[in-house]
Design an enzyme around this catalytic site. Structure first.
Site, PDB file in Angstrom:
ATOM      1  CG  HIS A 179      -1.597   1.344   1.407  1.00 13.41           C
ATOM      2  ND1 HIS A 179      -2.579   1.833   0.561  1.00 13.41           N
ATOM      3  CD2 HIS A 179      -1.394   2.305   2.347  1.00 13.41           C
ATOM      4  CE1 HIS A 179      -2.946   3.029   0.973  1.00 13.41           C
ATOM      5  NE2 HIS A 179      -2.239   3.342   2.062  1.00 13.41           N
ATOM      6  CG  HIS A 207       0.498   7.393   4.233  1.00 15.44           C
ATOM      7  ND1 HIS A 207       1.086   6.556   3.308  1.00 15.44           N
ATOM      8  CD2 HIS A 207      -0.772   6.955   4.378  1.00 15.44           C
ATOM      9  CE1 HIS A 207       0.213   5.663   2.908  1.00 15.44           C
ATOM     10  NE2 HIS A 207      -0.935   5.869   3.553  1.00 15.44           N
ATOM     11  CG  ASP A 208      -1.369   4.421   6.621  1.00 12.30           C
ATOM     12  OD1 ASP A 208      -2.039   5.429   6.926  1.00 12.30           O
ATOM     13  OD2 ASP A 208      -1.669   3.673   5.666  1.00 12.30           O
ATOM     14  CD  GLU A 252      -4.852   6.553  10.755  1.00 15.26           C
ATOM     15  OE1 GLU A 252      -5.808   5.885  10.331  1.00 15.26           O
ATOM     16  OE2 GLU A 252      -4.531   7.657  10.281  1.00 15.26           O
ATOM     17  CG  ASP A 253      -2.682   2.183  10.382  1.00 19.42           C
ATOM     18  OD1 ASP A 253      -3.577   2.572  11.149  1.00 19.42           O
ATOM     19  OD2 ASP A 253      -2.773   2.245   9.141  1.00 19.42           O
ATOM     20  CG  ASP A 259      -3.981   6.977   2.017  1.00 20.22           C
ATOM     21  OD1 ASP A 259      -3.614   5.796   1.884  1.00 20.22           O
ATOM     22  OD2 ASP A 259      -4.670   7.362   2.986  1.00 20.22           O
TER      23      ASP A 259
END
Length: 183
Positions: free
Chosen positions: A33, A63-64, A67-68, A124
């Site tokens: 991703h 970018h994630d 958050e993840d 995204d």
């Protein structure tokens, strides 16, 4: 530092942090991703004047992570600098807010930063508008498309090329938003 070195450093960090994660409903590693988002950014950079590709690539690949994963703002700041850490923070939805407020808050924070950060959010969502997971309800699919429209409208002016790509993807995604009647 070459663009290849920038890419490899950010990708290694992201791959380590996303270890064991897969794309929803698949056994494909999640890093695919972030690589796809980075690919959209690289192509957009070729179509855009005055685009900071090294910065945007780092942000796309990372970018994630806040958050993840267990990555921290401080880690990002140490490895990639304050500007990148703040960009990734802006792209991360706050779990302290009610779910229905998270995207608008995120978009507000993105708009406070450079256009490259908005471009990463557009990229995204372009990548995320694939065939929805089988377990998603029709309502969730429709909400996801509506959210994509809000992203497009809110981030207008971030990147002309990616805005056109997202607009096309939203139209294509509409085929998943209808009830198919079978006889």
């Amino acid at each position: 530092m070459t663009i290849q070195t920038v890419y490899q450093q950010a990708l290694r960090f992201a791959a380590q942090k996303h270890t064991g994660q897969t794309l929803p409903g698949t056994d494909i590693t999640y890093v695919v991703h972030v690589c796809n988002v980075a690919m959209e950014i690289m192509i957009a950079a070729q179509q855009t004047k005055e685009f900071n590709l090294p910065f945007a690539l780092k942000v796309a690949l990372l970018h994630d992570t806040l958050e993840d994963t267990d990555a921290t703002f401080d880690e990002l700041e140490i490895h990639f600098g304050s500007e990148v850490a703040h960009a990734v923070m802006a792209l991360s939805k706050s779990h302290l807010l009610p779910k229905h407020e998270r995207m608008n808050d995120c978009l507000y924070r993105i708009k406070q930063l450079s256009k490259e950060v908005g471009a990463v959010k557009l990229a995204d969502r372009i990548i995320n508008l694939q065939k929805p997971p089988k377990h998603w309800s029709l309502e969730k699919i429709r909400e996801y498309q509506k959210e994509a429209i809000v992203i497009l409208q809110t981030l207008r002016g971030s990147n002309d090329y990616l805005e056109l790509r997202l607009k096309e993807r939203i139209k294509e995604y509409a085929k998943y938003c209808v009830v198919l009647v079978t006889e």
